[in-house]
Design a protein around this motif. Structure first.
Motif, mmCIF file in Angstrom:
data_model
loop_
_atom_site.group_PDB
_atom_site.id
_atom_site.type_symbol
_atom_site.label_atom_id
_atom_site.label_comp_id
_atom_site.label_asym_id
_atom_site.label_seq_id
_atom_site.Cartn_x
_atom_site.Cartn_y
_atom_site.Cartn_z
ATOM 1 N N SER B 82 0.655 -1.348 0.025
ATOM 2 C CA SER B 82 0.045 0.061 -0.170
ATOM 3 C C SER B 82 0.774 1.304 -0.054
ATOM 4 O O SER B 82 0.598 2.128 0.738
ATOM 5 N N LEU B 83 1.852 1.522 -0.942
ATOM 6 C CA LEU B 83 2.715 2.524 -0.923
ATOM 7 C C LEU B 83 2.512 2.768 -2.203
ATOM 8 O O LEU B 83 1.885 2.191 -3.367
ATOM 9 N N GLN B 137 11.747 1.293 5.046
ATOM 10 C CA GLN B 137 11.470 1.375 6.594
ATOM 11 C C GLN B 137 11.878 2.928 7.119
ATOM 12 O O GLN B 137 10.932 3.538 7.631
ATOM 13 N N HIS B 140 9.701 5.481 5.358
ATOM 14 C CA HIS B 140 8.174 5.536 5.781
ATOM 15 C C HIS B 140 8.301 5.183 7.173
ATOM 16 O O HIS B 140 7.671 4.222 7.670
ATOM 17 N N SER B 142 6.736 5.903 9.852
ATOM 18 C CA SER B 142 5.560 5.919 10.572
ATOM 19 C C SER B 142 4.799 4.555 10.551
ATOM 20 O O SER B 142 3.969 4.016 11.405
ATOM 21 N N ARG B 143 5.159 3.821 9.449
ATOM 22 C CA ARG B 143 4.469 2.254 8.987
ATOM 23 C C ARG B 143 5.470 1.327 9.985
ATOM 24 O O ARG B 143 6.564 0.921 9.756
ATOM 25 N N LEU B 146 7.434 -2.547 8.544
ATOM 26 C CA LEU B 146 7.456 -2.212 7.061
ATOM 27 C C LEU B 146 8.605 -3.239 6.229
ATOM 28 O O LEU B 146 8.795 -3.576 5.269
ATOM 29 N N GLN B 149 7.581 -6.603 5.968
ATOM 30 C CA GLN B 149 6.572 -6.885 5.139
ATOM 31 C C GLN B 149 7.128 -6.913 3.696
ATOM 32 O O GLN B 149 6.629 -7.422 2.744
#
Lengths: 188, 188
Positions: B82-83, B137, B140, B142-143, B146, B149
């Motif tokens: 979902s990026l 990571q 991004h 805040s995720r 990641l 994932q």
């Protein structure tokens, strides 16, 4: 990853200026590029009819430094032709291995490791060239159509070509480890 | 032999001394060994943890000169996470291609030919390294989780590595031909 073992039955060099036939050495010291003095030696080499995507004579990376046959496949070819033997010399091979009968099927990216750490990397099946059939026909002159029969008997039994991954000395009698590349989880 | 086409979306170099992240170039002149100045340049290279069959730091043949991603696979990874996007820079790639979605599955021994005759030879799938996950990571922050994932989302989508078979200039916008190697009748 599957690991196999095999024995070096012969080390050979192709250093005759007018023939692809190889001759036996007790040992050879591999460099990056192959066996010094061998007709296929070099980190790069001129392209030929095997690489029709490049103009003939283009300098390209040499992935065909060392050609290898299995003794078992040579014996199978000989049996199919009702000959006593098929010698690696006649096919211009640089190495003859025994103990791994299906050598021609060894996947690209597989490694052949010698006891002292010298390493070869498999660059794939050696596609036939027509010259060995002519050599064998010349040796057995009385047999009609042997050259053509050889092509058929040797189909998918012509062994592999390799590049030197790590230089070093190799010799007859070496017991090698073969690390078989698995495309689903390939070696790097 | 199957022939495909693809477009060079980006040419990138990894020339930062302390980062594997690559940056875009308009063009590059490939030599035997890769892109001069790139961290993976060289006809030979020191072995690392990817080649555990050799002591770390051994000089070996460099088959990982140029790493290539497909834009379609990058997009799939981004969608799974979902990026908005996954940039080739973050994975340290040297080339981004579009038009051949399943690039990671390209068989070893396949060729990538540029309009001017420059040629690469596929040395197989690029097995994951953990560093890109950390980069993504960091970007991004805040995720949570990641990096982990990413490893899962990028499985079998990390593209391929190549060696330079024929040197020459390559540039963004080049339309390349891909000659797909067929192991049942392999290119030489």
């Amino acid at each position: 990853m599957k690991t196999l073992e095999a024995v070096v039955e012969a080390v050979l060099i192709g250093d005759h200026p007018e023939s692809f036939i190889t001759r036996r050495l007790e040992e050879a010291t591999l460099e990056f590029g192959g066996i010094p003095g061998d007709r296929h030696f070099g980190m790069t080499i001129a392209s030929n009819s095997r690489q029709p995507m490049y103009p003939k004579g283009t300098e390209i990376l040499n992935r065909r430094q060392i050609s290898i046959l299995s003794a078992e496949e040579c014996l199978l070819i000989a049996e199919k032709l009702s000959l006593e033997n098929i010698l690696p010399e006649w096919l211009g091979a640089n190495l003859l291995l025994s103990g791994y009968a299906e050598l021609t099927q060894l996947p690209m990216g597989s490694r052949i490791l010698f006891p002292n750490g010298t390493g070869l990397i498999c660059m794939g099946e050696n596609q036939p060239c027509v010259l060995p059939g002519k050599v064998i026909q010349n040796i057995h002159g009385s047999r009609p159509k042997l050259a053509a029969q050889f092509v058929s008997a040797a189909f998918k039994r012509r062994g592999i070509v390799c590049a030197v991954e790590r230089p070093g000395k190799i010799q007859q009698g070496d017991r090698v480890k073969i690390l078989v590349n698995d495309f689903s989880n390939p070696m790097q």
